[in-house]
Motif scaffolding. Structure first.
Motif, short mmCIF file in Angstrom:
data_model
loop_
_atom_site.label_atom_id
_atom_site.label_comp_id
_atom_site.label_asym_id
_atom_site.label_seq_id
_atom_site.Cartn_x
_atom_site.Cartn_y
_atom_site.Cartn_z
N LYS A 109 -5.75 2.74 3.58
CA LYS A 109 -6.10 1.57 4.40
C LYS A 109 -7.49 1.69 4.99
N SER B 155 -5.14 2.51 -2.06
CA SER B 155 -4.07 2.27 -1.08
C SER B 155 -4.40 2.84 0.28
N ASP C 189 -4.83 4.56 -7.87
CA ASP C 189 -3.69 3.94 -7.19
C ASP C 189 -3.63 4.42 -5.74
N ILE D 20 -4.51 -5.26 -2.91
CA ILE D 20 -4.84 -4.26 -1.89
C ILE D 20 -6.35 -4.14 -1.66
N ALA E 77 2.22 1.62 -3.48
CA ALA E 77 1.18 1.91 -4.48
C ALA E 77 0.61 3.30 -4.32
N TRP E 78 0.68 3.87 -3.11
CA TRP E 78 0.11 5.20 -2.88
C TRP E 78 0.70 6.22 -3.85
N ARG F 165 0.83 -1.21 0.00
CA ARG F 165 0.00 0.00 0.00
C ARG F 165 0.87 1.26 0.00
#
Length: 432
Positions: free
Chosen positions: A363, A361, A357, A149, A133-134, A130
């Protein structure tokens, strides 16, 4: 740190001109400044473990870690005594972009190596994934990264093939059960539902050739209809059709090993299309499960987000908020579609995929971050908006000059939204 950034970055004045302060507003600018008028005495919260936009806030976050809680109290006290404090986010965006441009080739290759190594592990570390990917996912890894994710496929590589096979079979079995049936077996409500979907699907993503094909239309019709039948609390709502397109394009591109936006769908193996359709259905379901109250009766989720945006704009750009009030313009009048479609009608698909993206990501869900992104966009055009009357405001906000923006334009926007989120997240009486 903020003042030092302004002094060392000679390009900041250029980006201010480009963003509308003496430049051409319609030329896909780099997002401009957002003023943080901390009239309520707020100070930024520590960055913690949240993924940080590449090249941004490096010195700031490390300094905060060294000084700990004492630094937080000192900052809060300073903010309370200085209501006129502000952050020039144009300078920050320019500085970040300048640093990224100097090392772009090496960063790109290094990031690709990071993704490759992480995805090759027997059990993928989702927290690390994550965080990576952020800041954007390389195209060749995006299909698998999104599935991981979102929780559609397990992080354990040995369990992944069996899980995919099971989920795809379950979706395939639902098609003859729900979709491939005579109209006489559908209720009148189900017939109305199907008619609405059949009307909306051909209008979806008109600028992407892939979504002009009848084969793709049939895939989308099955996805939307089966999802609506299985979720009677909301059913199908216009705008959900738009949310299918990023998943379908990313997953098909992952199977073909190239950008599928312009592919000849007639030469694609039907089994590949079946797998992409099933994967898209399950990932759309995962996405919508997190925001289902956006589409239930009364749309409480969308109303909540619009109210949060109105409150946030008042906190960071009071002159703009007061101008909206003077013109009797409510946030819900222009932002409802932003919340309902997640900018799918405002930006082109490549830019949307880059934004997703980051969204996927997050959470704890992307609802709050989307609100910060909307606020950043409004503040970017603040100088222009404050010169407009009600009718011009509505027309402008419903058709903003951002349709040609690409990744280079949305990256600074995401960075600025990140700064806002860190400044206000968990702050007292904010977005609560």
């Amino acid at each position: 740190f903020w003042e030092a950034t302004r002094q060392i970055d000679p390009m900041s004045s250029f980006f201010r001109r480009l963003s509308g302060r003496g430049g051409n507003r319609t030329s896909a600018p780099v997002p401009g400044s957002v003023r943080l008028g901390n009239s309520d005495g707020l100070a930024p919260e520590p960055i913690g473990s949240h993924p940080r936009p590449a090249g941004l806030l490096v010195g700031f976050s490390s300094e905060r870690k060294r000084n700990g809680g004492a630094k937080r109290s000192e900052s809060a006290s300073s903010a309370e005594t200085d209501a006129s404090s502000s952050v020039d986010m144009a300078a920050l965006a320019a500085a970040a972009k300048s640093r990224q441009d100097k090392v772009a080739p090496s960063i790109g290759s290094y990031r690709e190596q990071q993704f490759s190594q992480l995805l090759e592990e027997d059990i993928v570390d989702l927290e690390r994934l994550r965080a990576l990917a952020w800041n954007g996912v390389p195209a060749e890894h995006r299909s698998l990264v999104w599935k991981l994710i979102l929780g559609y496929v397990p992080s354990n590589a040995s369990r992944r093939p069996g899980s995919l096979k099971r989920k795809r079979r379950e979706y395939a079995e639902s098609v003859p059960l729900y979709f491939d049936i005579p109209d006489q077996q559908r209720t009148s409500q189900e017939q109305d539902l199907l008619r609405q979907i059949l009307v909306d699907v051909p209008r979806t993503a008109p600028g992407v050739p892939l979504f002009h094909h009848e084969v793709v239309h049939r895939c989308m019709e099955r996805i939307l209809y089966i999802w609506a039948i299985r979720h009677p609390a909301s059913g199908y709502v216009q705008g959900i059709n738009d949310l299918v397109t990023p998943f379908f394009l990313v997953f098909l591109s992952g199977c073909l090993g190239e950008n599928a936006a312009y592919c000849d769908i007639g030469h694609v193996d039907p089994q590949v299309l079946d797998e992409v359709e099933a994967d898209t259905y399950w990932c759309v379901t995962k996405l919508l499960d997190a925001i289902l109250d956006h589409y239930t009766e009364g749309t409480p989720g969308l109303t909540r987000m619009c109210d949060s945006l109105e409150h946030l704009v008042r906190r960071i750009d009071r002159p703009l908020a007061e101008h909206f009030e003077a013109e009797n313009l409510r946030t819900v009048q222009f932002a409802f579609r932003w919340m309902n479609c997640l900018f799918m009608r405002e930006l082109n698909l490549p830019a949307i995929i880059r934004i997703w993206d980051t969204y996927l990501s997050e959470k704890d869900g992307f609802e709050a971050f989307h609100t910060y992104l909307c606020a950043t966009l409004l503040c970017h055009f603040s100088d222009d908006l404050r010169t407009m009357k009600f009718q011009d405001l509505v027309l402008f906000l419903q058709d903003m000059p951002i349709k040609e923006w690409g990744e280079e334009e949305v990256e600074p926007l995401l960075s600025q939204a990140f700064i806002l989120s860190q400044a206000f997240t968990d702050a007292k009486n904010h977005l609560s």
